[in-house]
Design a protein around this motif. Structure first.
Motif, short mmCIF file in Angstrom:
data_model
loop_
_atom_site.label_atom_id
_atom_site.label_comp_id
_atom_site.label_asym_id
_atom_site.label_seq_id
_atom_site.Cartn_x
_atom_site.Cartn_y
_atom_site.Cartn_z
N GLU A 91 38.42 -93.02 -49.36
CA GLU A 91 37.99 -92.90 -47.98
C GLU A 91 39.32 -93.05 -47.05
N LEU A 92 40.51 -93.65 -47.42
CA LEU A 92 41.79 -93.45 -47.00
C LEU A 92 42.27 -91.91 -46.82
N ILE A 93 42.21 -91.43 -47.76
CA ILE A 93 42.58 -89.95 -47.79
C ILE A 93 41.45 -89.21 -46.87
N LYS A 94 40.36 -89.61 -46.85
CA LYS A 94 39.33 -88.85 -45.73
C LYS A 94 39.80 -89.12 -44.53
N SER A 95 40.03 -90.05 -44.19
CA SER A 95 40.50 -90.59 -43.06
C SER A 95 41.64 -89.85 -42.50
N TRP A 96 42.66 -89.97 -43.41
CA TRP A 96 44.00 -89.03 -43.06
C TRP A 96 43.54 -87.63 -42.70
N ILE A 97 42.58 -87.03 -43.31
CA ILE A 97 42.02 -85.66 -43.22
C ILE A 97 41.51 -85.66 -41.83
N ARG A 98 40.46 -86.55 -41.42
CA ARG A 98 39.89 -86.57 -40.59
C ARG A 98 40.78 -86.79 -39.03
N ASN A 99 41.64 -87.46 -39.15
CA ASN A 99 42.53 -87.82 -37.97
C ASN A 99 43.64 -86.55 -38.06
N ASN A 100 43.43 -85.36 -38.42
CA ASN A 100 44.21 -84.24 -38.45
C ASN A 100 45.66 -84.66 -38.69
N SER A 101 45.80 -85.06 -39.86
CA SER A 101 47.34 -85.03 -40.28
C SER A 101 47.58 -84.24 -41.22
N PRO A 102 48.83 -83.53 -40.85
CA PRO A 102 49.33 -82.41 -41.75
C PRO A 102 49.42 -82.60 -43.11
#
Length: 69
Positions: free
Chosen positions: A58-69
């Protein structure tokens, strides 16, 4: 683009964008969940170690959702 190994070269490691659609279409997340297709894409990640917990994924999903490169 940016496929991995013998995966479909049109698959992208990390699909940048908001919402679950971007995260769910990211090859990275598919590999972590063991849902990458075709099976030639390889085994679930990480190899030779314990799989990530739901919280870690879920942390990785959140990182992706928040537009992190």
């Amino acid at each position: 683009g940016g496929g991995a190994g013998s995966c479909d070269p049109s698959q992208t490691y990390v699909v940048i964008g908001t919402g679950d659609t971007a995260a769910n279409n990211s090859l990275l997340l598919k590999k972590l969940l063991g849902t990458a297709t075709p099976p030639a894409c390889g085994s679930r990640m990480p190899a030779n170690s314990r799989f990530l917990s739901e919280v870690e994924v879920e942390l990785i999903k959140s990182w992706i959702r928040n537009n992190s490169p």
